[in-house]
Design a protein around this motif. Structure first.
Motif, PDB file in Angstrom:
ATOM      1  N   VAL A 123       0.859  -1.173   0.000  1.00  0.00           N
ATOM      2  CA  VAL A 123       0.000   0.000   0.000  1.00  0.00           C
ATOM      3  C   VAL A 123       0.899   1.228   0.000  1.00  0.00           C
ATOM      4  CG1 VAL A 123      -1.918   1.189   1.107  1.00  0.00           C
ATOM      5  CG2 VAL A 123      -1.662  -1.287   1.396  1.00  0.00           C
ATOM      6  N   VAL A 124       0.778   2.057  -1.027  1.00  0.00           N
ATOM      7  CA  VAL A 124       1.600   3.261  -1.161  1.00  0.00           C
ATOM      8  C   VAL A 124       0.698   4.465  -0.879  1.00  0.00           C
ATOM      9  CG1 VAL A 124       3.113   4.608  -2.664  1.00  0.00           C
ATOM     10  CG2 VAL A 124       3.055   2.099  -2.863  1.00  0.00           C
TER      11      VAL A 124
ATOM     12  N   PRO B 198       1.591  -3.897   4.872  1.00  0.00           N
ATOM     13  CA  PRO B 198       2.807  -3.498   4.119  1.00  0.00           C
ATOM     14  C   PRO B 198       2.642  -2.110   3.502  1.00  0.00           C
ATOM     15  CG  PRO B 198       1.507  -5.024   2.817  1.00  0.00           C
ATOM     16  CD  PRO B 198       0.814  -4.931   4.148  1.00  0.00           C
ATOM     17  N   ILE B 199       2.776  -1.081   4.332  1.00  0.00           N
ATOM     18  CA  ILE B 199       2.494   0.299   3.919  1.00  0.00           C
ATOM     19  C   ILE B 199       3.778   1.070   3.705  1.00  0.00           C
ATOM     20  CG2 ILE B 199       1.499   2.501   4.650  1.00  0.00           C
ATOM     21  CD1 ILE B 199      -0.660   0.995   6.117  1.00  0.00           C
ATOM     22  N   SER B 200       3.841   1.789   2.599  1.00  0.00           N
ATOM     23  CA  SER B 200       4.867   2.804   2.360  1.00  0.00           C
ATOM     24  C   SER B 200       4.166   4.157   2.459  1.00  0.00           C
ATOM     25  CB  SER B 200       5.494   2.623   0.973  1.00  0.00           C
ATOM     26  OG  SER B 200       6.276   3.750   0.628  1.00  0.00           O
TER      27      SER B 200
ATOM     28  N   ALA C  64       4.039   9.525  -5.501  1.00  0.00           N
ATOM     29  CA  ALA C  64       3.989   8.152  -4.986  1.00  0.00           C
ATOM     30  C   ALA C  64       4.637   7.140  -5.925  1.00  0.00           C
ATOM     31  CB  ALA C  64       2.534   7.758  -4.730  1.00  0.00           C
ATOM     32  N   LEU C  65       4.623   7.405  -7.234  1.00  0.00           N
ATOM     33  CA  LEU C  65       5.059   6.412  -8.221  1.00  0.00           C
ATOM     34  C   LEU C  65       6.492   5.909  -8.028  1.00  0.00           C
ATOM     35  CD1 LEU C  65       3.379   7.747 -11.488  1.00  0.00           C
ATOM     36  CD2 LEU C  65       2.699   5.802 -10.071  1.00  0.00           C
ATOM     37  N   PRO C  66       7.476   6.752  -7.642  1.00  0.00           N
ATOM     38  CA  PRO C  66       8.835   6.210  -7.460  1.00  0.00           C
ATOM     39  C   PRO C  66       8.937   5.126  -6.383  1.00  0.00           C
ATOM     40  CG  PRO C  66       8.894   8.606  -7.656  1.00  0.00           C
ATOM     41  CD  PRO C  66       7.466   8.222  -7.531  1.00  0.00           C
ATOM     42  N   ARG C  67       7.946   5.054  -5.483  1.00  0.00           N
ATOM     43  CA  ARG C  67       7.986   4.052  -4.418  1.00  0.00           C
ATOM     44  C   ARG C  67       7.229   2.778  -4.788  1.00  0.00           C
ATOM     45  NH1 ARG C  67       5.524   8.050  -1.518  1.00  0.00           N
ATOM     46  NH2 ARG C  67       4.332   6.595  -0.238  1.00  0.00           N
ATOM     47  N   VAL C  68       6.638   2.749  -5.974  1.00  0.00           N
ATOM     48  CA  VAL C  68       5.867   1.586  -6.413  1.00  0.00           C
ATOM     49  C   VAL C  68       6.815   0.452  -6.802  1.00  0.00           C
ATOM     50  CG1 VAL C  68       4.385   0.712  -8.260  1.00  0.00           C
ATOM     51  CG2 VAL C  68       3.832   2.880  -7.133  1.00  0.00           C
ATOM     52  N   ARG C  69       6.614  -0.733  -6.192  1.00  0.00           N
ATOM     53  CA  ARG C  69       7.448  -1.904  -6.487  1.00  0.00           C
ATOM     54  C   ARG C  69       6.670  -3.024  -7.155  1.00  0.00           C
ATOM     55  NH1 ARG C  69       9.818  -4.653  -2.106  1.00  0.00           N
ATOM     56  NH2 ARG C  69       7.842  -4.388  -1.010  1.00  0.00           N
TER      57      ARG C  69
ATOM     58  N   ARG D 216      -0.081  -1.778 -15.628  1.00  0.00           N
ATOM     59  CA  ARG D 216       1.242  -2.414 -15.514  1.00  0.00           C
ATOM     60  C   ARG D 216       2.243  -1.325 -15.132  1.00  0.00           C
ATOM     61  NH1 ARG D 216       3.219  -7.402 -17.095  1.00  0.00           N
ATOM     62  NH2 ARG D 216       1.394  -7.885 -18.399  1.00  0.00           N
ATOM     63  N   SER D 217       3.031  -1.558 -14.111  1.00  0.00           N
ATOM     64  CA  SER D 217       3.853  -0.499 -13.531  1.00  0.00           C
ATOM     65  C   SER D 217       4.960  -0.024 -14.470  1.00  0.00           C
ATOM     66  CB  SER D 217       4.461  -0.958 -12.202  1.00  0.00           C
ATOM     67  OG  SER D 217       5.234  -2.126 -12.378  1.00  0.00           O
TER      68      SER D 217
END
Length: 561
Positions: free
Chosen positions: A38-39, A60-62, A78-83, A159-160
C-alpha cells in the motif's frame, strides 16, 4: 514490508481524510493470497492521518508526507515508491473485495507483457454503504475514448512499467486519469475482466455536482487535444447538460438541481445519485486532552477601553489554561497603560500595521498551537465560565470541530429562540460572528481568513470574514451551537452603524453569498429579510432601528448584481 516483490501496488492519495482512510485500511488483510503493498501519499494532512497509518502498522504500507498541488501531483510523488508489477489507484473511503481481487490477480499472471491495462467493473456506493450501480468498462475502450472516460479508473489495473515512461499531468484538476489514458491506451494493450473488486464512494471531485461542469469542460478540452479528428458529440452534450444543472443550482439551490439531474437516471430505471440526502465527509479528530490548551487570537485597533473589558473578563475565567495572542494595529504606546493593568495575563503581543482584521488574524494563526482556537472580537467579553463550557462541550462531542456560543448585549440579557445542536449551512448566518466561534485546531488547519473581507481592508467588503471562515470549517467538520457558552457584544440596536458601515456590511454579505455559490433564492431571501424586519423593528425599538433595516435592504439590493 514483505521482502518479496509485490504483485500489486495499491496507491492512495489522501488529504485530511483520516476517518475514510481508516475505513479503507481496516478492510486490508495482513496476509493475502498474493503479495501486495500500500503506497500512501499524504498531502501534509492536519488531522489524524499519520496516526491511522501507525494504527495499521501490520500492513505493508509505504507512507510519505509532502505538499502537492493536487491528486495527480500526489500520484506522481507516490510512483517512485511503487514496487509492484501492477498498480491500482484508490480513494480514501473506497473498499476492496479481496476474494474478487485475488481472482483478478490470478488473471493478471496469465497476461502477456504487451498488455498494460486490465479493466474491471466498479461498484458505486454511498457513504452509508448502499450500492447504487455497477459501472462497466466500454467493450471498445480505445474507440470510445474520444467520447469520455471509457474505463472506470478505480477498477483499472496498470502495468507499472507504464510509469517508467509516463507520468500524470499535474496541471489537470479533475481528468488527469483520462489524460493518461489518452496518451497510453491502444487497441492491443488492454484486456477486459468481468469480476468487480472495488467499490467507489460517491461525492468525489469528479462525481460532485459542484465540479460537474468543470469536469466535463476539462474532459472536452482533452478530447479535442488528443482526438482533433473526432466529433465530440457526447462530451458537448454532457457539458451542456451539466451547465444547465449548474444554472438550476444557482437559481433554485442544490436540492432542486439534484432532483433535475436525477431525472434522466430515474427514466432509465437507475437509482438516485444527485438528490440523495446530504452526505458530508467529515475529517477525523483526535481525542481532546483532559485539560486542552486554548489560544485566543485578538486583533485590535482603536479600542483600548473595550479591550480592557475583554481582558478583565478573561482574568475572571474559571478555566485558566489559555494564552492570548494579540495583533496590535495601533500606534506605538496606545495600549501600554491598559496592558500594564493586565500583566498577569499570558499575552503575546505582535505589532502590525493597520491592514485589516483578516490579515491580522492570519498572522496570529501562524502562531497558534493550542488544542482550541478562538477569535474574540476586541469589543466582546465573556461570562466567567465561557471557556470552561467550551472545553466541556468539545469533550462531550468528540466529532465536533467547531462550536458556536450565543451572544447578547449584556449579562442581564438572555438569548431566546436560538436552536441548539448541529448547525446547518444556512444556520451559519444566524448570530454566528467570530466572537462566538470556537474551533478544534485540527478542524481548521490550513483555513485562513479572506483578506478581501472584513473591516480595515480599505475595500468595500466590511464584513463576512467570520461567516466565510465558518463556511470553510463547516465543509469539513461538524458544527454545533450551545446556549451555555455565553458571550457579550454590543448590539446594533444600541449603537447604530453609520450609513457607510451599513453599505460595507451589505457589500460583504452579497460578495460572500456569491463566493460560496448560494442559490438565487437564498440571495433573494437575504435581500428581502431586512425589509421584512424594518416595520417590526421600528415598532419594537424605534424609528432608528427601522431605518437601519431599510438602509441594509437598499444596500444589499444595490450590491446584488
Amino acid at each position: 514490508m514483505n521482502e518479496l516483490a509485490p504483485e500489486l501496488s495499491i496507491i492512495i492519495a489522501v488529504c485530511n481524510a483520516a476517518k475514510l482512510l481508516d475505513e479503507t485500511l481496516a478492510g486490508f488483510p495482513a496476509r493475502a493470497p498474493f503479495c501486495y503493498e500500500v503506497v500512501i501519499q499524504d498531502a501534509m494532512s492536519g488531522d489524524a492521518t499519520e496516526q491511522v497509518v501507525l494504527d495499521h502498522a501490520q500492513l505493508p504500507i509505504s507512507y510519505e508526507r509532502a505538499r502537492d498541488c493536487g491528486i495527480y501531483d500526489a500520484w506522481n510523488k507516490a510512483l517512485p515508491r511503487v514496487r509492484g508489477k501492477w498498480a491500482i489507484f484508490l480513494g480514501a473511503g473506497d473498499s476492496l473485495d479481496w476474494s474478487a481481487l485475488a481472482q483478478c490477480v490470478s488473471e493478471l499472471r496469465l497476461l502477456p507483457d504487451s498488455v498494460e491495462y486490465y479493466a474491471t467493473p466498479v461498484q458505486l456506493v454511498t457513504l452509508s454503504g448502499s450500492a447504487l450501480e455497477l459501472m462497466h468498462p466500454s467493450a471498445k475502450p480505445r474507440r470510445d475514448l474520444p467520447q469520455g472516460m471509457s474505463l472506470p479508473h478505480p477498477g483499472l489495473f496498470h502495468r507499472s512499467t507504464l510509469f517508467s515512461v509516463h507520468k500524470f499531468d499535474a496541471s489537470c484538476r479533475i481528468a488527469g486519469d483520462y489524460d493518461f489514458l489518452c496518451r497510453t491506451l491502444r487497441e492491443d494493450n488492454v484486456r477486459l475482466g468481468c469480476i468487480p473488486f472495488s467499490s467507489m464512494l460517491t461525492g468525489g471531485v469528479s462525481g460532485n455536482m459542484d465540479s460537474m461542469f468543470a469536469s466535463e469542460r476539462e474532459l472536452l478540452r482533452l478530447s479535442r487535444k488528443y482526438f482533433p479528428e473526432s466529433v465530440q458529440l457526447k462530451p458537448l452534450l454532457r457539458l451542456a447538460r451539466s451547465g444547465g444543472y449548474l444554472a438550476v443550482r444557482r437559481l433554485c439551490g442544490a436540492r432542486v438541481a439534484g432532483y433535475v439531474a436525477d431525472m434522466p437516471r430515474l427514466v432509465q430505471g437507475k437509482p438516485r445519485l444527485w438528490s440523495l440526502p446530504e452526505q458530508k465527509t467529515l475529517i477525523s479528530l483526535p481525542p481532546i486532552p483532559d485539560q486542552p490548551s486554548i489560544d485566543l487570537l485578538v486583533a485590535t485597533i482603536g479600542r483600548a477601553n473595550e479591550l480592557d473589558r475583554l481582558f478583565t473578563s478573561l482574568e475572571g475565567q474559571s478555566y485558566k489554561n489559555f494564552r492570548i495572542l494579540l495583533a496590535d494595529q495601533n500606534p506605538a504606546g496606545y495600549l501600554d497603560n491598559m496592558l500594564a493593568r493586565h500583566s498577569g495575563l499570558p499575552i503575546t503581543r505582535i505589532m502590525l500595521p493597520p491592514q485589516g482584521v483578516s490579515v491580522a488574524r492570519n498572522v496570529l494563526l501562524e502562531q497558534a498551537k493550542a488544542d482550541i482556537i478562538v477569535f474574540p472580537d476586541d469589543d466582546c467579553w465573556y461570562a466567567p465560565d465561557t471557556l470552561e463550557r467550551v472545553c466541556e462541550m468539545f469533550a462531550a462531542y468528540p466529532s465536533c470541530g467547531a462550536l458556536l456560543g450565543v451572544w447578547t448585549s449584556s449579562p442581564n440579557v438572555y438569548a431566546s429562540g436560538v436552536a441548539e445542536g448541529i448547525v446547518s449551512r444556512a444556520g451559519l448566518f444566524q448570530l454566528a460572528g467570530t466572537c462566538v466561534q470556537f474551533y478544534r485546531r485540527e478542524a481548521v488547519t490550513g483555513i485562513r481568513f479572506d483578506p478581501l473581507l472584513g473591516p480595515g481592508t480599505g475595500l468595500p467588503y466590511g464584513c463576512g470574514e467570520d461567516t466565510d471562515y465558518l463556511l470553510y470549517a463547516h465543509a469539513r467538520t461538524e458544527v454545533r451551537r450551545y446556549a451555555k457558552i455565553r458571550v457579550f457584544h454590543p448590539s446594533p440596536k444600541e449603537h447604530q452603524p453609520s450609513p457607510q458601515k451599513v453599505a460595507s456590511y451589505a457589500a460583504g454579505r452579497m460578495y460572500l453569498l456569491k463566493k460560496h455559490g448560494f442559490s438565487w433564492l437564498f440571495m433573494l431571501f437575504n435581500v428581502l429579510y431586512p425589509l421584512c424586519l424594518a416595520p417590526l423593528d421600528a415598532l419594537r425599538h424605534g424609528r432608528a432601528q427601522g431605518g437601519y433595516r431599510l438602509r441594509m435592504f437598499v444596500e444589499r439590493l444595490r450590491n446584488w448584481h
